[in-house]
Design a protein around this motif. Structure first.
Motif, PDB file in Angstrom:
ATOM      1  N   SER A 156      43.607  38.727  48.543  1.00  0.00           N
ATOM      2  CA  SER A 156      42.431  39.530  48.187  1.00  0.00           C
ATOM      3  C   SER A 156      42.755  40.427  46.996  1.00  0.00           C
ATOM      4  CB  SER A 156      42.000  40.398  49.382  1.00  0.00           C
ATOM      5  OG  SER A 156      41.631  39.588  50.473  1.00  0.00           O
ATOM      6  N   GLY A 157      41.849  40.458  46.020  1.00  0.00           N
ATOM      7  CA  GLY A 157      42.034  41.307  44.844  1.00  0.00           C
ATOM      8  C   GLY A 157      42.965  40.741  43.807  1.00  0.00           C
ATOM      9  N   SER A 158      43.376  39.485  43.961  1.00  0.00           N
ATOM     10  CA  SER A 158      44.344  38.911  43.010  1.00  0.00           C
ATOM     11  C   SER A 158      43.680  38.475  41.700  1.00  0.00           C
ATOM     12  CB  SER A 158      45.062  37.715  43.644  1.00  0.00           C
ATOM     13  OG  SER A 158      44.124  36.709  44.001  1.00  0.00           O
ATOM     14  N   GLY A 159      42.353  38.302  41.716  1.00  0.00           N
ATOM     15  CA  GLY A 159      41.654  37.903  40.487  1.00  0.00           C
ATOM     16  C   GLY A 159      41.101  36.489  40.524  1.00  0.00           C
ATOM     17  N   LYS A 160      40.957  35.937  41.740  1.00  0.00           N
ATOM     18  CA  LYS A 160      40.449  34.564  41.861  1.00  0.00           C
ATOM     19  C   LYS A 160      39.018  34.449  41.324  1.00  0.00           C
ATOM     20  CE  LYS A 160      40.915  34.272  46.314  1.00  0.00           C
ATOM     21  NZ  LYS A 160      41.333  35.662  46.547  1.00  0.00           N
ATOM     22  N   SER A 161      38.154  35.362  41.745  1.00  0.00           N
ATOM     23  CA  SER A 161      36.748  35.301  41.319  1.00  0.00           C
ATOM     24  C   SER A 161      36.629  35.443  39.809  1.00  0.00           C
ATOM     25  CB  SER A 161      35.935  36.398  42.017  1.00  0.00           C
ATOM     26  OG  SER A 161      35.961  36.232  43.419  1.00  0.00           O
ATOM     27  N   GLY A 162      37.431  36.343  39.248  1.00  0.00           N
ATOM     28  CA  GLY A 162      37.430  36.522  37.795  1.00  0.00           C
ATOM     29  C   GLY A 162      37.885  35.264  37.078  1.00  0.00           C
ATOM     30  N   PHE A 163      38.854  34.572  37.686  1.00  0.00           N
ATOM     31  CA  PHE A 163      39.366  33.331  37.106  1.00  0.00           C
ATOM     32  C   PHE A 163      38.274  32.265  37.078  1.00  0.00           C
ATOM     33  CE2 PHE A 163      41.738  29.289  37.433  1.00  0.00           C
ATOM     34  CZ  PHE A 163      42.533  29.410  36.298  1.00  0.00           C
ATOM     35  N   LEU A 164      37.484  32.182  38.161  1.00  0.00           N
ATOM     36  CA  LEU A 164      36.387  31.211  38.214  1.00  0.00           C
ATOM     37  C   LEU A 164      35.316  31.535  37.174  1.00  0.00           C
ATOM     38  CD1 LEU A 164      37.732  30.385  40.961  1.00  0.00           C
ATOM     39  CD2 LEU A 164      35.410  30.042  41.831  1.00  0.00           C
TER      40      LEU A 164
END
Length: 645
Positions: free
Chosen positions: A453-461
């Motif tokens: 959580s909070g690692s930046g997955k959504s931002g990466f997508l």
């Protein structure tokens, strides 16, 4: 067909129709006078006259069940005729036959008022009582012995027909001189195969709402340029599609002239409007030509209840294990035409109004607000041409049955002149074969993105869709998507990369979470505990698999902090023969770099490539060369084609 009767002064015939356009059997019942002491209505004589083509000298109580072969009937449908006699059968047998009937013919004698009165006093109430009220059986009134009178019984019968919507038609005939015998059974078949009930309301003298809804969809699908008018070319295509023959120019004009005479706005710019189209079908039904409307309905996938048939929406498509589904060139060409048809302002994007218009032929809105965060959009947040094709590609890959359904609503098989929607789908070969041959013909590759959580997955997508951190902050949480799909170019070939954000629950990962072409492990360089999750996921699920993995050092714009793990991310990658961690940030002024996505697609396409090559910058340069050129060229070509149209 079958004919049956009951205990009264009227003889009864029961008809059952089977096969043909409907797989289930059809039944019909015809009541008549069965008391031998009274004047008979001649139901059994009608059956025997039909079969022998001559009036019988001796008439039994009941005719044996008769089957008329399909090749001798106008509708090419086998027909079972069943007679009934209270002298030989019980009321219970009668009720069973009525419950199985597809059409019932009520026979009366035109020279016997009592038999006519029995139609309303006994037969119709009896039939209604023994049939499901949600699926009323069509009735045919048959006036026999017309050879014995000079007058017609129609004046008496018409009020009965107006009172009971179940009655399809009335036929006067004569078993003795064979008048209208064949017509009687033709109308009985027609009542089953082309019933008026679902189409038209006699009391209101108008088509029913479901019929109007279905015809409206058919009009919109047939309106190929979406101008609200069926021009001559569209009308001819419609005619060929439904009836396998074009209309002559004069016939087209005659049709439009009929509409002009009855409607002021039925014809516009020498084309048929929706109002004109609906008027024509109302006219067909009112003139007893409802088989024309039914032919159109069935060609466009509708069943007897005017719902789209499940066989039409979901044609057979076998997808073996380890195979994926993609759209082929036929489907893409069709979908490009659909986009062009609705992109009225030619801005290469679909506004909310244009998108709603496109999906107006659906029973529901298939794309929610999350789709806008799954594919590329323009600055206004509208789905672009590329985003539109990407979403269709995503649906085909994840849920091919839903894709078949959607293509069915749009009329793919009709407009593309294919047997079914399945003709637009390619089932790829087994991935094991791709690995053996060290090459693939697939165009869509799935990348599952793991990270705490909070690692930046959504931002990466979202960065894959060209959105920097500033644009991402405007996304509403309820509109968030766990998928992102767009195109990348590898060695000049356009491919789709599908990113899927996996929920960070280490203890429960489904088969779907683990099934992909490449794994992306994302950690936050500014969080000392972020990398540990990636390492655990890799060791638990992917260390011994053949799925290539890549480590992403996200939020690289922030100061890097030592990870609280037994080794550094770089050392971890070396030990496990992975490429070194790839620095990534979406906190940029312009759109984030797409280089990392090209690398992911390349690894997915060539999982057999050695790790030494993957660590070689020259290899990545070769793979990505020309990507920008091809992307720009592809968009420019679409604009040129759009302009030429």
């Amino acid at each position: 067909m079958r004919s049956k009767g009951a205990k009264t002064s009227a003889q009864q015939r029961l008809l059952r129709v089977a096969g043909g356009r409907r797989s289930q059997e059809k039944h019909a019942r015809v009541p008549g006078d069965i008391q031998r002491s009274l004047a008979k209505v001649g139901k059994t004589s009608l059956i025997m006259s039909l079969v022998s083509e001559e009036f019988p000298d001796v008439v039994p109580y009941r005719a044996e069940e008769i089957t008329i072969p399909a090749d001798v009937t106008p509708e090419r449908v086998p027909t079972h005729i069943v007679d009934y006699s209270d002298a030989e059968q019980t009321d219970e047998q009668l009720f069973q036959e009525i419950s199985k009937a597809n059409v019932i013919c009520i026979v009366y004698s035109v020279n016997n008022k009592k038999s006519i009165e029995k139609v309303t006093s006994h037969w119709i109430p009896l039939i209604i009582e023994n049939t499901d009220k949600d699926s009323r059986v069509p009735l045919i009134l048959v006036g026999n012995k017309s050879d014995l009178v000079e007058h017609s019984s129609m004046e008496t019968i018409l009020p009965i027909m107006n009172q009971h919507s179940e009655i399809e038609t009335c036929v006067e005939c004569s078993a003795k001189n064979l008048k209208n015998i064949s017509e009687l059974f033709y109308y009985a078949q027609k009542a089953v195969l082309h019933p008026t009930g679902p189409l038209y309301c006699p009391e209101k003298k108008a088509m029913k709402s479901l019929c109007v809804k279905a015809l409206t969809r058919i009009f919109k699908v047939s309106d190929l340029d979406n101008d609200g008018i069926l021009n001559d070319n569209e009308l001819n295509f419609f005619q060929r599609t439904c009836f396998n023959t074009p209309l002559e120019p004069q016939a087209l004009e005659d049709v439009k002239n009929v509409v002009r005479k009855n409607l002021t706005d039925g014809v516009c710019n020498n084309g048929l409007t929706l109002k004109g189209f609906l008027f024509l079908h109302t006219l067909f039904i009112q003139r007893g030509r409802h088989e024309t409307t039914w032919t159109v309905m069935r060609r466009f996938g509708y069943d007897d209840d005017l719902e789209l048939n499940q066989d039409y929406l979901f044609p057979p498509l076998k997808v073996p294990a380890d195979c994926t589904t993609e759209l082929n060139h036929k489907a893409y060409l069709f979908l490009q035409g659909v986009f062009d048809k609705h992109d009225k302002d030619r801005d290469c994007a679909l506004s909310p109004e244009e998108l709603a218009d496109l999906f107006d032929v659906f029973p529901y809105m298939p794309w929610g607000p999350d789709v806008n965060n799954t594919v590329c959009t323009n600055d206004q947040g509208w789905i672009t041409y590329q985003g539109y094709l990407s979403q269709w590609t995503l649906t085909t890959y994840l849920d091919v049955q839903r894709c078949l359904e959607y293509l069915g609503y749009l009329g793919f098989s009709i407009i593309a002149e294919q047997e079914s929607q399945a003709a637009g789908i390619t089932v790829t070969r087994d991935k094991k074969i791709d690995l053996q041959k060290k090459q693939t013909q697939r165009s869509v590759f799935r990348c599952n993105v793991f990270g705490d959580s909070g690692s930046g997955k959504s931002g990466f997508l979202q960065a894959f869709l060209g959105r920097n951190l500033m644009r991402q902050k405007a996304t509403k949480e309820e509109h968030k998507s766990y998928y992102a799909i767009s195109t990348t170019y590898v060695y000049g070939q356009e491919k789709y990369l599908l990113l899927h954000e996996v929920f960070p629950d280490f203890d429960y990962l489904s088969d779907d979470d683990l099934s992909c072409d490449i794994v992306c492990l994302v950690y936050d360089v500014s969080n000392p505990y972020s990398f540990e999750y990636c390492a655990r996921v890799f060791k638990q699920y992917f260390m011994d698999s053949k799925t290539p993995c890549m480590m992403i050092a996200a939020k690289s714009d922030l100061p890097e902090i030592k990870q609280m793990y037994s080794c550094t991310p770089l050392e971890f990658c070396r030990r496990h023969k992975m490429p070194p961690p790839q620095s990534f940030t979406c906190d940029t002024a312009a759109a984030p770099s797409r280089d990392i996505y090209t690398k992911l697609t390349t690894m997915a396409m060539y999982p057999h490539v050695s790790q030494a090559d993957l660590r070689n910058s020259t290899y990545w340069l070769r793979a990505s060369v020309g990507a920008t050129v091809f992307a720009v060229l592809g968009f420019a070509m679409y604009r040129v084609l759009l302009k030429s149209r």
